[in-house]
Design a protein around this motif. Sequence first.
Motif, PDB file in Angstrom:
ATOM      1  N   THR A 259     -14.140   1.842   7.125  1.00  0.00           N
ATOM      2  CA  THR A 259     -14.128   0.758   8.107  1.00  0.00           C
ATOM      3  C   THR A 259     -13.077  -0.253   7.660  1.00  0.00           C
ATOM      4  O   THR A 259     -12.608  -0.204   6.519  1.00  0.00           O
ATOM      5  CB  THR A 259     -15.508   0.087   8.229  1.00  0.00           C
ATOM      6  N   GLU A 260     -12.700  -1.160   8.552  1.00  0.00           N
ATOM      7  CA  GLU A 260     -11.653  -2.112   8.195  1.00  0.00           C
ATOM      8  C   GLU A 260     -11.842  -3.411   8.960  1.00  0.00           C
ATOM      9  O   GLU A 260     -12.499  -3.454  10.008  1.00  0.00           O
ATOM     10  CB  GLU A 260     -10.268  -1.531   8.493  1.00  0.00           C
ATOM     11  N   HIS A 261     -11.248  -4.470   8.434  1.00  0.00           N
ATOM     12  CA  HIS A 261     -11.166  -5.720   9.177  1.00  0.00           C
ATOM     13  C   HIS A 261      -9.827  -6.388   8.867  1.00  0.00           C
ATOM     14  O   HIS A 261      -9.240  -6.160   7.801  1.00  0.00           O
ATOM     15  CB  HIS A 261     -12.341  -6.657   8.871  1.00  0.00           C
ATOM     16  N   TYR A 262      -9.366  -7.214   9.805  1.00  0.00           N
ATOM     17  CA  TYR A 262      -8.066  -7.870   9.686  1.00  0.00           C
ATOM     18  C   TYR A 262      -8.285  -9.351   9.375  1.00  0.00           C
ATOM     19  O   TYR A 262      -8.878 -10.074  10.180  1.00  0.00           O
ATOM     20  CB  TYR A 262      -7.273  -7.722  10.986  1.00  0.00           C
ATOM     21  N   PRO A 263      -7.809  -9.829   8.223  1.00  0.00           N
ATOM     22  CA  PRO A 263      -7.990 -11.246   7.866  1.00  0.00           C
ATOM     23  C   PRO A 263      -7.360 -12.193   8.872  1.00  0.00           C
ATOM     24  O   PRO A 263      -7.848 -13.291   9.107  1.00  0.00           O
ATOM     25  CB  PRO A 263      -7.310 -11.359   6.495  1.00  0.00           C
ATOM     26  N   GLN A 264      -6.245 -11.773   9.475  1.00  0.00           N
ATOM     27  CA  GLN A 264      -5.574 -12.598  10.481  1.00  0.00           C
ATOM     28  C   GLN A 264      -4.735 -11.704  11.375  1.00  0.00           C
ATOM     29  O   GLN A 264      -4.514 -10.528  11.075  1.00  0.00           O
ATOM     30  CB  GLN A 264      -4.686 -13.650   9.812  1.00  0.00           C
ATOM     31  N   ASN A 265      -4.272 -12.279  12.495  1.00  0.00           N
ATOM     32  CA  ASN A 265      -3.480 -11.508  13.453  1.00  0.00           C
ATOM     33  C   ASN A 265      -2.285 -10.845  12.773  1.00  0.00           C
ATOM     34  O   ASN A 265      -1.529 -11.491  12.050  1.00  0.00           O
ATOM     35  CB  ASN A 265      -2.972 -12.409  14.580  1.00  0.00           C
ATOM     36  N   GLY A 266      -2.123  -9.546  13.022  1.00  0.00           N
ATOM     37  CA  GLY A 266      -0.938  -8.851  12.562  1.00  0.00           C
ATOM     38  C   GLY A 266      -0.922  -8.480  11.098  1.00  0.00           C
ATOM     39  O   GLY A 266       0.023  -7.824  10.642  1.00  0.00           O
ATOM     40  N   SER A 267      -1.936  -8.876  10.344  1.00  0.00           N
ATOM     41  CA  SER A 267      -1.941  -8.568   8.914  1.00  0.00           C
ATOM     42  C   SER A 267      -2.351  -7.112   8.698  1.00  0.00           C
ATOM     43  O   SER A 267      -2.903  -6.468   9.587  1.00  0.00           O
ATOM     44  CB  SER A 267      -2.910  -9.488   8.177  1.00  0.00           C
ATOM     45  N   LEU A 268      -2.099  -6.597   7.493  1.00  0.00           N
ATOM     46  CA  LEU A 268      -2.585  -5.279   7.144  1.00  0.00           C
ATOM     47  C   LEU A 268      -4.088  -5.367   6.908  1.00  0.00           C
ATOM     48  O   LEU A 268      -4.594  -6.372   6.409  1.00  0.00           O
ATOM     49  CB  LEU A 268      -1.870  -4.755   5.898  1.00  0.00           C
ATOM     50  N   PRO A 269      -4.840  -4.315   7.270  1.00  0.00           N
ATOM     51  CA  PRO A 269      -6.296  -4.400   7.193  1.00  0.00           C
ATOM     52  C   PRO A 269      -6.841  -4.263   5.778  1.00  0.00           C
ATOM     53  O   PRO A 269      -6.201  -3.686   4.899  1.00  0.00           O
ATOM     54  CB  PRO A 269      -6.740  -3.208   8.055  1.00  0.00           C
ATOM     55  N   ILE A 270      -8.038  -4.791   5.576  1.00  0.00           N
ATOM     56  CA  ILE A 270      -8.806  -4.575   4.358  1.00  0.00           C
ATOM     57  C   ILE A 270      -9.845  -3.502   4.683  1.00  0.00           C
ATOM     58  O   ILE A 270     -10.570  -3.608   5.681  1.00  0.00           O
ATOM     59  CB  ILE A 270      -9.489  -5.867   3.895  1.00  0.00           C
ATOM     60  N   THR A 271      -9.914  -2.450   3.869  1.00  0.00           N
ATOM     61  CA  THR A 271     -10.777  -1.312   4.185  1.00  0.00           C
ATOM     62  C   THR A 271     -11.834  -1.104   3.109  1.00  0.00           C
ATOM     63  O   THR A 271     -11.703  -1.576   1.979  1.00  0.00           O
ATOM     64  CB  THR A 271      -9.946  -0.022   4.311  1.00  0.00           C
ATOM     65  N   GLN A 272     -12.882  -0.362   3.493  1.00  0.00           N
ATOM     66  CA  GLN A 272     -13.881   0.092   2.537  1.00  0.00           C
ATOM     67  C   GLN A 272     -14.531   1.361   3.093  1.00  0.00           C
ATOM     68  O   GLN A 272     -14.557   1.566   4.318  1.00  0.00           O
ATOM     69  CB  GLN A 272     -14.934  -0.984   2.290  1.00  0.00           C
ATOM     70  N   PRO A 273     -15.031   2.247   2.224  1.00  0.00           N
ATOM     71  CA  PRO A 273     -15.612   3.515   2.682  1.00  0.00           C
ATOM     72  C   PRO A 273     -16.753   3.297   3.668  1.00  0.00           C
ATOM     73  O   PRO A 273     -17.524   2.349   3.557  1.00  0.00           O
ATOM     74  CB  PRO A 273     -16.103   4.173   1.391  1.00  0.00           C
ATOM     75  N   SER A 274     -16.836   4.213   4.651  1.00  0.00           N
ATOM     76  CA  SER A 274     -17.903   4.125   5.641  1.00  0.00           C
ATOM     77  C   SER A 274     -18.086   5.495   6.287  1.00  0.00           C
ATOM     78  O   SER A 274     -17.604   6.505   5.774  1.00  0.00           O
ATOM     79  CB  SER A 274     -17.564   3.053   6.682  1.00  0.00           C
ATOM     80  N   CYS A 275     -18.732   5.533   7.442  1.00  0.00           N
ATOM     81  CA  CYS A 275     -19.048   6.793   8.125  1.00  0.00           C
ATOM     82  C   CYS A 275     -17.986   7.132   9.159  1.00  0.00           C
ATOM     83  O   CYS A 275     -17.084   6.338   9.453  1.00  0.00           O
ATOM     84  CB  CYS A 275     -20.417   6.682   8.797  1.00  0.00           C
ATOM     85  N   ILE A 276     -18.092   8.316   9.764  1.00  0.00           N
ATOM     86  CA  ILE A 276     -17.098   8.784  10.727  1.00  0.00           C
ATOM     87  C   ILE A 276     -17.044   7.885  11.959  1.00  0.00           C
ATOM     88  O   ILE A 276     -15.969   7.624  12.498  1.00  0.00           O
ATOM     89  CB  ILE A 276     -17.366  10.255  11.141  1.00  0.00           C
ATOM     90  N   GLU A 277     -18.198   7.382  12.406  1.00  0.00           N
ATOM     91  CA  GLU A 277     -18.195   6.517  13.596  1.00  0.00           C
ATOM     92  C   GLU A 277     -17.395   5.245  13.351  1.00  0.00           C
ATOM     93  O   GLU A 277     -16.628   4.794  14.219  1.00  0.00           O
ATOM     94  CB  GLU A 277     -19.633   6.172  13.998  1.00  0.00           C
ATOM     95  N   ASP A 278     -17.546   4.648  12.169  1.00  0.00           N
ATOM     96  CA  ASP A 278     -16.773   3.448  11.833  1.00  0.00           C
ATOM     97  C   ASP A 278     -15.290   3.784  11.709  1.00  0.00           C
ATOM     98  O   ASP A 278     -14.427   2.985  12.098  1.00  0.00           O
ATOM     99  CB  ASP A 278     -17.266   2.832  10.525  1.00  0.00           C
ATOM    100  N   ASP A 279     -14.990   4.943  11.155  1.00  0.00           N
ATOM    101  CA  ASP A 279     -13.601   5.343  10.992  1.00  0.00           C
ATOM    102  C   ASP A 279     -12.919   5.510  12.348  1.00  0.00           C
ATOM    103  O   ASP A 279     -11.783   5.063  12.547  1.00  0.00           O
ATOM    104  CB  ASP A 279     -13.522   6.658  10.205  1.00  0.00           C
ATOM    105  N   LEU A 280     -13.609   6.134  13.282  1.00  0.00           N
ATOM    106  CA  LEU A 280     -13.036   6.296  14.621  1.00  0.00           C
ATOM    107  C   LEU A 280     -12.889   4.937  15.304  1.00  0.00           C
ATOM    108  O   LEU A 280     -11.948   4.720  16.076  1.00  0.00           O
ATOM    109  CB  LEU A 280     -13.920   7.224  15.455  1.00  0.00           C
TER     110      LEU A 280
END
Length: 384
Positions: free
Chosen positions: A98-119
């Motif tokens: 899974t991932e989240h973006y600290p701010q618009n246009g930034s590269l995401p921060i990721t962490q392991p998760s399941c296939i649904e989150d990955d999609l």
Amino acid sequence: MNILRSDWHKKLSCASLVELIAQSATDSDQLYLVGGSVRDLFLEKEVSDIDFCLEANALSFVDRLCQRHGGQSIEHPEFGAAHWLYTDQSFDFTQTRTEHYPQNGSLPITQPSCIEDDLGRRDFSINAMAISLSPSSWGELRDPFNGHSDLKNNIIRVLHSNSFLDDPTRIFRAARYAARYSMSLETQTRHFLNQALATIQLGKDISWQRIGRELCLILQESTVIQGWMRLESWGVIEQWFPDWSTASSLLQELHSTANATSFVESCWGLLSALLPLEERKIMEALISQDASCLKYWREIPRYREQFQILIDQATHWAEWGFLLETLSEEQLIVLEQLEKKSHSILNWWRKEGAEQSSSLTGKELIALGCPQGKLIGLALREAK
């Protein structure tokens, strides 16, 4: 839905290797074929770029492949990813995340998760599908965002309202896919795109280099003109690149005449020449990491300025010859698109000027007392 029960292997360029990979998977691995591979299977196109993800550790899985079948592993532990190089094939494996973006246009921060989150972190619904390759669920489709339906209806749809704000490069990918597959933007997706155009600041919220990479991918497509026109019709050119408002017709002419091997470089030269000097300096970062594109970016505007001066001031064909003999055929074609007044001049050059020669020889110059060296070449050029 199970789509791998019949002749699916005929649509994969290396189906036997995919089956070999799948045979190494256990149910605990939760191995999936993902993204563009699944999309192109549904579109009945040959699938050559094959990506896998699994809910287990990707590096350990690729190590297992190497131990059982040989090949080489190239690991990227910081991304939870690994490449398996086997014979002349390369396969990418990543751990679902899974991932989240600290701010618009930034590269995401990721962490392991399941296939649904990955999609759910992907760009469009048509790229957010996965096919299970695990033994107990072989061939089952994971399609939480109805990408299969959007494919059938020729729709490009983002997965959430902040998609373009999180990653503005998705705007350019949307144009590329829409052109390649003759698709249209879903209504809400178009609304989200308009919000991003009004919010994102180029060079600040997203780097010029990332934009340049996406534009290069559009220019490399066989549907480059359709892709560019999508950007125009969606307001991307008007909002972000107003100096390129006349570019589509010029690119179309260039596409019909330029050598395919240098088309992308020629496009960058043309686009550069349409910019004011200060904008050109700022936006040079678009292709700063590509030496061949950068060469055209810098040279074409300079040659265009010389063209414009000669059009107004040249009194003899020789003045044109000095400039034109230094240009490649692709550069001549770009300048012909930019300066319509130059058609007769370039026509003369192609038919006569380029073939001009002088009866004077280097030996004759030496006999007349000209010292050997660079001066000989300069004198012969003047004579020509």
